[in-house]
Design a protein around this motif. Structure first.
Motif, mmCIF file in Angstrom:
data_model
loop_
_atom_site.group_PDB
_atom_site.id
_atom_site.type_symbol
_atom_site.label_atom_id
_atom_site.label_comp_id
_atom_site.label_asym_id
_atom_site.label_seq_id
_atom_site.Cartn_x
_atom_site.Cartn_y
_atom_site.Cartn_z
ATOM 1 N N ARG A 165 0.825 -1.210 0.000
ATOM 2 C CA ARG A 165 0.000 0.000 0.000
ATOM 3 C C ARG A 165 0.851 1.248 0.000
ATOM 4 O O ARG A 165 0.515 2.241 -0.649
ATOM 5 C CB ARG A 165 -0.934 -0.037 1.213
ATOM 6 C CG ARG A 165 -2.044 -1.039 0.996
ATOM 7 C CD ARG A 165 -2.901 -1.259 2.218
ATOM 8 N NE ARG A 165 -4.140 -1.931 1.850
ATOM 9 C CZ ARG A 165 -4.964 -2.503 2.705
ATOM 10 N NH1 ARG A 165 -4.684 -2.494 3.994
ATOM 11 N NH2 ARG A 165 -6.058 -3.090 2.275
ATOM 12 N N ASP A 166 1.953 1.208 0.746
ATOM 13 C CA ASP A 166 2.868 2.344 0.685
ATOM 14 C C ASP A 166 3.370 2.522 -0.744
ATOM 15 O O ASP A 166 3.529 3.638 -1.229
ATOM 16 C CB ASP A 166 4.062 2.121 1.620
ATOM 17 C CG ASP A 166 3.668 2.262 3.079
ATOM 18 O OD1 ASP A 166 2.546 2.723 3.353
ATOM 19 O OD2 ASP A 166 4.486 1.899 3.935
ATOM 20 N N TRP A 167 3.627 1.404 -1.404
ATOM 21 C CA TRP A 167 4.146 1.497 -2.758
ATOM 22 C C TRP A 167 3.106 2.063 -3.716
ATOM 23 O O TRP A 167 3.440 2.731 -4.691
ATOM 24 C CB TRP A 167 4.661 0.141 -3.233
ATOM 25 C CG TRP A 167 5.662 0.312 -4.312
ATOM 26 C CD1 TRP A 167 5.530 -0.032 -5.616
ATOM 27 C CD2 TRP A 167 6.953 0.920 -4.185
ATOM 28 N NE1 TRP A 167 6.646 0.330 -6.318
ATOM 29 C CE2 TRP A 167 7.538 0.913 -5.461
ATOM 30 C CE3 TRP A 167 7.662 1.480 -3.120
ATOM 31 C CZ2 TRP A 167 8.811 1.452 -5.706
ATOM 32 C CZ3 TRP A 167 8.920 2.011 -3.363
ATOM 33 C CH2 TRP A 167 9.485 1.989 -4.637
ATOM 34 N N MET A 168 1.838 1.823 -3.422
ATOM 35 C CA MET A 168 0.784 2.390 -4.266
ATOM 36 C C MET A 168 0.842 3.915 -4.262
ATOM 37 O O MET A 168 0.598 4.551 -5.295
ATOM 38 C CB MET A 168 -0.586 1.902 -3.775
ATOM 39 C CG MET A 168 -0.856 0.451 -4.142
ATOM 40 S SD MET A 168 -2.311 -0.255 -3.309
ATOM 41 C CE MET A 168 -3.611 0.714 -4.019
ATOM 42 N N LEU A 169 1.178 4.487 -3.121
ATOM 43 C CA LEU A 169 1.331 5.946 -3.075
ATOM 44 C C LEU A 169 2.480 6.386 -3.974
ATOM 45 O O LEU A 169 2.367 7.360 -4.721
ATOM 46 C CB LEU A 169 1.591 6.405 -1.629
ATOM 47 C CG LEU A 169 1.868 7.890 -1.430
ATOM 48 C CD1 LEU A 169 0.645 8.732 -1.755
ATOM 49 C CD2 LEU A 169 2.334 8.188 -0.013
ATOM 50 N N LEU A 210 3.653 4.836 -6.611
ATOM 51 C CA LEU A 210 3.313 4.646 -8.022
ATOM 52 C C LEU A 210 2.270 5.643 -8.498
ATOM 53 O O LEU A 210 2.328 6.140 -9.619
ATOM 54 C CB LEU A 210 2.780 3.223 -8.238
ATOM 55 C CG LEU A 210 3.802 2.117 -8.118
ATOM 56 C CD1 LEU A 210 3.121 0.758 -8.198
ATOM 57 C CD2 LEU A 210 4.859 2.239 -9.210
ATOM 58 N N GLY A 211 1.305 5.937 -7.624
ATOM 59 C CA GLY A 211 0.183 6.738 -8.081
ATOM 60 C C GLY A 211 0.422 8.234 -8.027
ATOM 61 O O GLY A 211 -0.112 8.980 -8.851
ATOM 62 N N ARG A 212 1.225 8.676 -7.065
ATOM 63 C CA ARG A 212 1.262 10.110 -6.808
ATOM 64 C C ARG A 212 2.617 10.785 -6.832
ATOM 65 O O ARG A 212 2.682 12.009 -6.768
ATOM 66 C CB ARG A 212 0.610 10.393 -5.454
ATOM 67 C CG ARG A 212 -0.891 10.150 -5.429
ATOM 68 C CD ARG A 212 -1.594 10.966 -6.476
ATOM 69 N NE ARG A 212 -3.050 10.902 -6.410
ATOM 70 C CZ ARG A 212 -3.842 11.321 -7.398
ATOM 71 N NH1 ARG A 212 -3.325 11.796 -8.518
ATOM 72 N NH2 ARG A 212 -5.149 11.238 -7.284
ATOM 73 N N LYS A 213 3.679 10.007 -6.857
ATOM 74 C CA LYS A 213 4.976 10.672 -6.750
ATOM 75 C C LYS A 213 5.582 10.991 -8.119
ATOM 76 O O LYS A 213 5.315 10.316 -9.108
ATOM 77 C CB LYS A 213 5.941 9.807 -5.924
ATOM 78 C CG LYS A 213 5.559 9.759 -4.448
ATOM 79 C CD LYS A 213 6.683 9.246 -3.570
ATOM 80 C CE LYS A 213 6.285 9.312 -2.099
ATOM 81 N NZ LYS A 213 7.393 8.820 -1.235
ATOM 82 N N TYR A 224 9.952 -1.287 -11.386
ATOM 83 C CA TYR A 224 9.446 -1.168 -10.027
ATOM 84 C C TYR A 224 8.721 0.163 -9.857
ATOM 85 O O TYR A 224 7.689 0.243 -9.182
ATOM 86 C CB TYR A 224 10.605 -1.261 -9.042
ATOM 87 C CG TYR A 224 10.222 -1.697 -7.646
ATOM 88 C CD1 TYR A 224 8.959 -2.196 -7.351
ATOM 89 C CD2 TYR A 224 11.134 -1.614 -6.603
ATOM 90 C CE1 TYR A 224 8.617 -2.595 -6.073
ATOM 91 C CE2 TYR A 224 10.799 -2.013 -5.324
ATOM 92 C CZ TYR A 224 9.539 -2.498 -5.057
ATOM 93 O OH TYR A 224 9.205 -2.880 -3.780
ATOM 94 N N GLY A 277 7.390 2.216 -12.173
ATOM 95 C CA GLY A 277 6.424 2.661 -13.168
ATOM 96 C C GLY A 277 6.969 3.791 -14.024
ATOM 97 O O GLY A 277 6.270 4.755 -14.325
ATOM 98 N N LEU A 278 8.229 3.671 -14.402
ATOM 99 C CA LEU A 278 8.877 4.676 -15.242
ATOM 100 C C LEU A 278 9.543 3.975 -16.410
ATOM 101 O O LEU A 278 9.511 2.754 -16.513
ATOM 102 C CB LEU A 278 9.952 5.428 -14.439
ATOM 103 C CG LEU A 278 9.504 6.249 -13.226
ATOM 104 C CD1 LEU A 278 10.716 6.725 -12.431
ATOM 105 C CD2 LEU A 278 8.663 7.437 -13.684
#
Lengths: 245, 245
Positions: A142-146, A148-151, A194, A196-197
């Motif tokens: 879940r931390d990783w979702m932040l 991937l989604g917002r950073k 990892y 998403g880039l």
DNA sequence: CGATTCCTTGAGACAGCTCAATTTCGGTGG
DNA sequence: CCACCGAAATTGAGCTGTCTCAAGGAATCG
């Protein structure tokens, strides 16, 4: 190879205190000793393809493996990074939905599914520990979702380096204020997958951080962080979780 | 309110067969009946802030709640969508790292932590079920990482609608080939926060899918999917998981 | 060394974001 | 029942961060 096979005794095992067996009693180790076996994989080797039958569950004893998902057109997302003591596989389900890849030389401590599931039923220590580890992994996902989604790309790179630094530190010596050396087992492409880039964006952002002296490269895979707090500032997170002394 | 409080008997509970208590025996339900209590939240209410103490763990009985993380500058990422029968909270850790919000009127079946943890120790059925549910959630989180990291805006929207359609279907009637009605409890902003997009992009993509007759809007929150297969084609996934008859 | 693999850097394109009006929906009170 | 209000959603126009495509350059391994 022979080196890895020397880990015959659970009591000598380097991941003894943090793996799925961490809370086992001596008599439970006796059972584990009987059903376990080691397997080695070379860097780059596929441990299991998505959809394949995996006849065992395992603990990572040594090395780094990745879990990833790939779309038909080739887009790939890494969904897990398995470091020593992490658990691989799902009890009760022998088909892995992810590709599992050794990204360095890896040693697994494997348990055949049937006896392992039996062990889970008969002793609480294994399943309790597994529940705890799974909850930790869920939080990490879940931390990783932040991330991937917002950073932003820069924040993503800083987050990845920070996480690896922390996990290496948690496993080894405490994380001091001095320079930290990260031995990164990932290629630029793997990092991109990892984060998403694209690998080009990863490379550019690493170059930028290098240019600003926030990190120093020592060869391609080794990264030195002179002041971890400067790196953490770039993650976009609020003043870390208090992990740093 | 009084309606929700009518669910006093576990045997009448609508989530009886899919929640954390799914595998309990009659005598275990007796214990649960004693330690449980219902709480209601109105749409929009915060159930718990990140960092707050949560004195209970709970099952969602009715309604929809979200888990989300927010960065200092306001960027928000939703990391979980809790539908009826989903479990909320972590045994052994009373501080939630996420904001928990009711996005519709919600009823929780709450268990005080201490007795619940005691129950987990004494009977295997609760902790076994919880492990299974946690592993499912971990898989779902990892699937979501692919969505966040690699999918286009259009694919993200299609993926979200498909997932909600599937989960609603799994809970209710079987998913046929006919038109499916999705009662979406999320605002455009909430969808954006789940998908790692802006609300404008969400709105534009929904309009595009509407323009292509892949979905039909009935008011703001209700979406009708005439042919789920066309929607699934837009997710970018390979021919679904065989869930559709 | 020579070759291969991995990495860096550049230039241009484009998906999604930002900022800014409108419009529509759903409720609420007259 | 209708008129009105506020919240939510839509739509537009321009901008920007990341991607794509392409060309070199450096590390690693036999």
């Amino acid at each position: 190879m022979s080196e890895a096979l020397a880990d015959q005794q659970c009591s000598d095992c380097p991941i003894r205190h943090s793996a799925v067996c961490a809370r086992c009693e001596p008599h439970e180790f006796e059972v584990l000793e009987q059903i376990k076996y080691y397997r080695n994989y070379e860097s780059g080797q596929i441990i299991s393809w998505s959809g394949d039958e995996m006849p065992f569950v395992a603990s990572v004893v040594r090395g780094v493996a990745t879990l990833s998902q790939t779309m038909e057109d080739g887009r790939t997302q890494m969904v897990g990074l398995l470091l020593p003591s992490d658990f691989l596989g799902r009890p009760g389900r022998s088909i892995s939905p992810y590709d599992v890849t050794a990204v360095s030389d890896v040693t697994l401590c494997c348990f055949r599914r049937k006896p392992f599931e039996q062990l889970m039923r008969t002793t609480p220590h294994v399943s309790e520990r597994l529940l705890d580890m799974t909850l930790d992994e869920l939080d990490a996902a879940r931390d990783w979702m932040l991330v991937l989604g917002r950073k932003t790309a820069r924040e993503k790179i800083a987050s990845l380096l920070t996480i690896i630094a922390r996990r290496e530190a948690a496993l080894g010596m405490a994380l001091s204020k001095g320079p930290i050396v990260i031995d990164l087992p990932l290629t630029r492409e793997a990092m991109a997958n990892y984060l998403g880039l694209t690998l080009e964006t990863v490379s550019r952002q690493i170059s930028a951080l290098k240019g600003e002296k926030i990190i120093v490269l020592d060869g391609k895979r080794r990264i030195v962080v002179p002041d971890i707090r400067r790196l953490i500032m770039e993650t976009g997170d609020d003043l870390d979780g208090g992990m740093i002394a």
